[in-house]
Structure formats: structure tokens, C-alpha cells
Design a protein around this motif. Sequence first.
Motif, PDB file in Angstrom:
ATOM      1  N   PRO A  30       0.837  -1.205   0.000  1.00  0.00           N
ATOM      2  CA  PRO A  30       0.000   0.000   0.000  1.00  0.00           C
ATOM      3  C   PRO A  30       0.871   1.254   0.000  1.00  0.00           C
ATOM      4  O   PRO A  30       2.015   1.237   0.456  1.00  0.00           O
ATOM      5  N   THR A  31       0.311   2.325  -0.521  1.00  0.00           N
ATOM      6  CA  THR A  31       1.012   3.612  -0.574  1.00  0.00           C
ATOM      7  C   THR A  31       0.441   4.526   0.499  1.00  0.00           C
ATOM      8  O   THR A  31      -0.766   4.587   0.705  1.00  0.00           O
ATOM      9  N   GLU A  32       1.337   5.222   1.185  1.00  0.00           N
ATOM     10  CA  GLU A  32       0.947   6.186   2.214  1.00  0.00           C
ATOM     11  C   GLU A  32       1.544   7.541   1.862  1.00  0.00           C
ATOM     12  O   GLU A  32       2.441   7.626   1.022  1.00  0.00           O
ATOM     13  N   GLN A  33       1.048   8.580   2.483  1.00  0.00           N
ATOM     14  CA  GLN A  33       1.633   9.906   2.330  1.00  0.00           C
ATOM     15  C   GLN A  33       2.549  10.145   3.529  1.00  0.00           C
ATOM     16  O   GLN A  33       2.099  10.175   4.670  1.00  0.00           O
ATOM     17  N   LEU A  34       3.835  10.292   3.258  1.00  0.00           N
ATOM     18  CA  LEU A  34       4.838  10.445   4.300  1.00  0.00           C
ATOM     19  C   LEU A  34       5.281  11.901   4.356  1.00  0.00           C
ATOM     20  O   LEU A  34       5.599  12.499   3.324  1.00  0.00           O
ATOM     21  N   ALA A  35       5.302  12.476   5.554  1.00  0.00           N
ATOM     22  CA  ALA A  35       5.767  13.854   5.724  1.00  0.00           C
ATOM     23  C   ALA A  35       7.254  13.924   5.387  1.00  0.00           C
ATOM     24  O   ALA A  35       8.052  13.129   5.898  1.00  0.00           O
ATOM     25  N   LEU A  36       7.623  14.857   4.536  1.00  0.00           N
ATOM     26  CA  LEU A  36       9.029  15.015   4.163  1.00  0.00           C
ATOM     27  C   LEU A  36       9.877  15.334   5.392  1.00  0.00           C
ATOM     28  O   LEU A  36      11.031  14.916   5.473  1.00  0.00           O
ATOM     29  N   ALA A  37       9.304  16.011   6.373  1.00  0.00           N
ATOM     30  CA  ALA A  37      10.035  16.340   7.600  1.00  0.00           C
ATOM     31  C   ALA A  37      10.434  15.104   8.386  1.00  0.00           C
ATOM     32  O   ALA A  37      11.338  15.161   9.220  1.00  0.00           O
ATOM     33  N   GLU A  38       9.800  13.958   8.123  1.00  0.00           N
ATOM     34  CA  GLU A  38      10.117  12.718   8.835  1.00  0.00           C
ATOM     35  C   GLU A  38      11.261  11.932   8.184  1.00  0.00           C
ATOM     36  O   GLU A  38      11.680  10.916   8.725  1.00  0.00           O
ATOM     37  N   MET A  62      21.539  16.487 -10.434  1.00  0.00           N
ATOM     38  CA  MET A  62      20.548  17.498 -10.821  1.00  0.00           C
ATOM     39  C   MET A  62      19.669  16.993 -11.956  1.00  0.00           C
ATOM     40  O   MET A  62      18.457  17.189 -11.944  1.00  0.00           O
ATOM     41  N   ARG A  63      20.281  16.323 -12.922  1.00  0.00           N
ATOM     42  CA  ARG A  63      19.501  15.765 -14.036  1.00  0.00           C
ATOM     43  C   ARG A  63      18.564  14.670 -13.555  1.00  0.00           C
ATOM     44  O   ARG A  63      17.426  14.557 -14.018  1.00  0.00           O
ATOM     45  N   LEU A  64      19.022  13.852 -12.610  1.00  0.00           N
ATOM     46  CA  LEU A  64      18.158  12.801 -12.064  1.00  0.00           C
ATOM     47  C   LEU A  64      17.006  13.400 -11.269  1.00  0.00           C
ATOM     48  O   LEU A  64      15.884  12.884 -11.318  1.00  0.00           O
ATOM     49  N   VAL A  65      17.247  14.491 -10.554  1.00  0.00           N
ATOM     50  CA  VAL A  65      16.163  15.172  -9.831  1.00  0.00           C
ATOM     51  C   VAL A  65      15.153  15.724 -10.829  1.00  0.00           C
ATOM     52  O   VAL A  65      13.940  15.548 -10.662  1.00  0.00           O
ATOM     53  N   GLU A  66      15.626  16.380 -11.881  1.00  0.00           N
ATOM     54  CA  GLU A  66      14.717  16.915 -12.898  1.00  0.00           C
ATOM     55  C   GLU A  66      13.869  15.818 -13.517  1.00  0.00           C
ATOM     56  O   GLU A  66      12.683  16.006 -13.775  1.00  0.00           O
ATOM     57  N   ALA A  67      14.456  14.659 -13.759  1.00  0.00           N
ATOM     58  CA  ALA A  67      13.756  13.555 -14.420  1.00  0.00           C
ATOM     59  C   ALA A  67      12.889  12.737 -13.468  1.00  0.00           C
ATOM     60  O   ALA A  67      12.071  11.931 -13.918  1.00  0.00           O
ATOM     61  N   ALA A  68      13.055  12.934 -12.175  1.00  0.00           N
ATOM     62  CA  ALA A  68      12.324  12.137 -11.191  1.00  0.00           C
ATOM     63  C   ALA A  68      10.822  12.324 -11.364  1.00  0.00           C
ATOM     64  O   ALA A  68      10.335  13.422 -11.612  1.00  0.00           O
ATOM     65  N   ASP A  69      10.080  11.243 -11.212  1.00  0.00           N
ATOM     66  CA  ASP A  69       8.627  11.248 -11.385  1.00  0.00           C
ATOM     67  C   ASP A  69       7.966  11.016 -10.027  1.00  0.00           C
ATOM     68  O   ASP A  69       8.055   9.919  -9.469  1.00  0.00           O
ATOM     69  N   LEU A  70       7.304  12.045  -9.518  1.00  0.00           N
ATOM     70  CA  LEU A  70       6.679  11.956  -8.196  1.00  0.00           C
ATOM     71  C   LEU A  70       5.463  11.035  -8.173  1.00  0.00           C
ATOM     72  O   LEU A  70       4.919  10.763  -7.099  1.00  0.00           O
ATOM     73  N   ALA A  71       5.076  10.507  -9.321  1.00  0.00           N
ATOM     74  CA  ALA A  71       3.973   9.546  -9.352  1.00  0.00           C
ATOM     75  C   ALA A  71       4.398   8.204  -8.754  1.00  0.00           C
ATOM     76  O   ALA A  71       3.542   7.416  -8.341  1.00  0.00           O
ATOM     77  N   TYR A  72       5.706   7.945  -8.705  1.00  0.00           N
ATOM     78  CA  TYR A  72       6.208   6.690  -8.145  1.00  0.00           C
ATOM     79  C   TYR A  72       6.556   6.890  -6.677  1.00  0.00           C
ATOM     80  O   TYR A  72       7.297   7.819  -6.333  1.00  0.00           O
ATOM     81  N   ALA A  95       9.817  21.587  -4.927  1.00  0.00           N
ATOM     82  CA  ALA A  95       8.494  22.009  -5.403  1.00  0.00           C
ATOM     83  C   ALA A  95       7.613  22.534  -4.268  1.00  0.00           C
ATOM     84  O   ALA A  95       6.495  22.979  -4.518  1.00  0.00           O
ATOM     85  N   GLY A  96       8.099  22.454  -3.029  1.00  0.00           N
ATOM     86  CA  GLY A  96       7.338  22.988  -1.904  1.00  0.00           C
ATOM     87  C   GLY A  96       6.328  22.030  -1.306  1.00  0.00           C
ATOM     88  O   GLY A  96       5.466  22.441  -0.535  1.00  0.00           O
ATOM     89  N   HIS A  97       6.434  20.751  -1.630  1.00  0.00           N
ATOM     90  CA  HIS A  97       5.503  19.768  -1.071  1.00  0.00           C
ATOM     91  C   HIS A  97       5.834  19.508   0.399  1.00  0.00           C
ATOM     92  O   HIS A  97       6.987  19.629   0.822  1.00  0.00           O
ATOM     93  N   SER A  98       4.836  19.095   1.170  1.00  0.00           N
ATOM     94  CA  SER A  98       5.063  18.719   2.567  1.00  0.00           C
ATOM     95  C   SER A  98       5.089  17.207   2.746  1.00  0.00           C
ATOM     96  O   SER A  98       5.605  16.711   3.748  1.00  0.00           O
ATOM     97  N   HIS A  99       4.525  16.471   1.792  1.00  0.00           N
ATOM     98  CA  HIS A  99       4.441  15.009   1.875  1.00  0.00           C
ATOM     99  C   HIS A  99       4.840  14.388   0.537  1.00  0.00           C
ATOM    100  O   HIS A  99       4.843  15.074  -0.489  1.00  0.00           O
ATOM    101  N   ILE A 100       5.129  13.094   0.586  1.00  0.00           N
ATOM    102  CA  ILE A 100       5.471  12.352  -0.620  1.00  0.00           C
ATOM    103  C   ILE A 100       4.869  10.957  -0.510  1.00  0.00           C
ATOM    104  O   ILE A 100       4.743  10.415   0.599  1.00  0.00           O
TER     105      ILE A 100
END
Length: 129
Positions: A30-38, A62-72, A95-100
Motif C-alpha cells: 500500500p502507498t501512504e503519504q509520508l511527511a518530508l520532515a520525517e 541534478m539531471r536525475l532530480v529533474e527527471a524524477a517522477d513523483l507519481a512513483y 516544489a514545496g511539497h510537505s508530503h510524498i
Amino acid sequence: MRQQYHIRQVGSDTHVWDVNRLLRVHADLPTEQLALAEIAELQQAYWYADSHPTTLELIVHMRLVEAADLAYPILIDAEGGLMDGMHRIVKAVLAGHSHIAAQRLPHTPAPDYINVDVDSLPYDDDDLI
């Protein structure tokens, strides 16, 4: 997906997990939303703990960060440690997100390799520079 490994020092041993294998074996977690601060690894020397990166090495990341897909989702071990996804984490922070999105292993498996020369592990990322 390019070949990836999670490498961790455990005492005097170097443990290495094949991340692609972990993702295949645990695809139904299962997928959960994890706080980036954790995510403790954000406060640690993660990629270059024992060395100073060259500018070209930073460009690769930097190129790997640019290419990273937050859908995974990222992959977290049973103890809460990061096993896969630092480039996605960096992208989410920038990108200013609080969770991933994250998947958590129910138990941390034995490593695929112990005390191998990590430079001998097969990668196919020559086209990143």
C-alpha cells in the motif's frame, strides 16, 4: 528504470540491495503519504558521505532530480530508513511539497550483496553526463 542499488554501512560491513528487485517483489505494498520532515536522510550526507562530489557528479544528480517522477512512491524499510527515492524527495522539497507518496516494507530483507566492490556493480547510466 535504470539499475539502482541501496548501499548502507552496517557496522564494518557494506550491505547492498538491488532496488529494482525490491520494487518488483513488493509492488503490491500500500502507498501512504509520508511527511518530508520525517525523512531523516534529508539531514544527513546521503550521496557523498565519504567524499566531495565533482561538479559533473552534481550535474548528474541534478539531471536525475529533474527527471524524477513523483507519481512513483519512495521505498522505506521496516525501520523507517530510505531505500529508494532521494531524487524524488529532493524534487518534492524543491516544489514545496510537505508530503510524498511512500511504500513501507513490512520487514527489511537481507541484502543482495555484502562487502562487494560497489564500483563493480552494473549500472547503465553513461548517458547522464
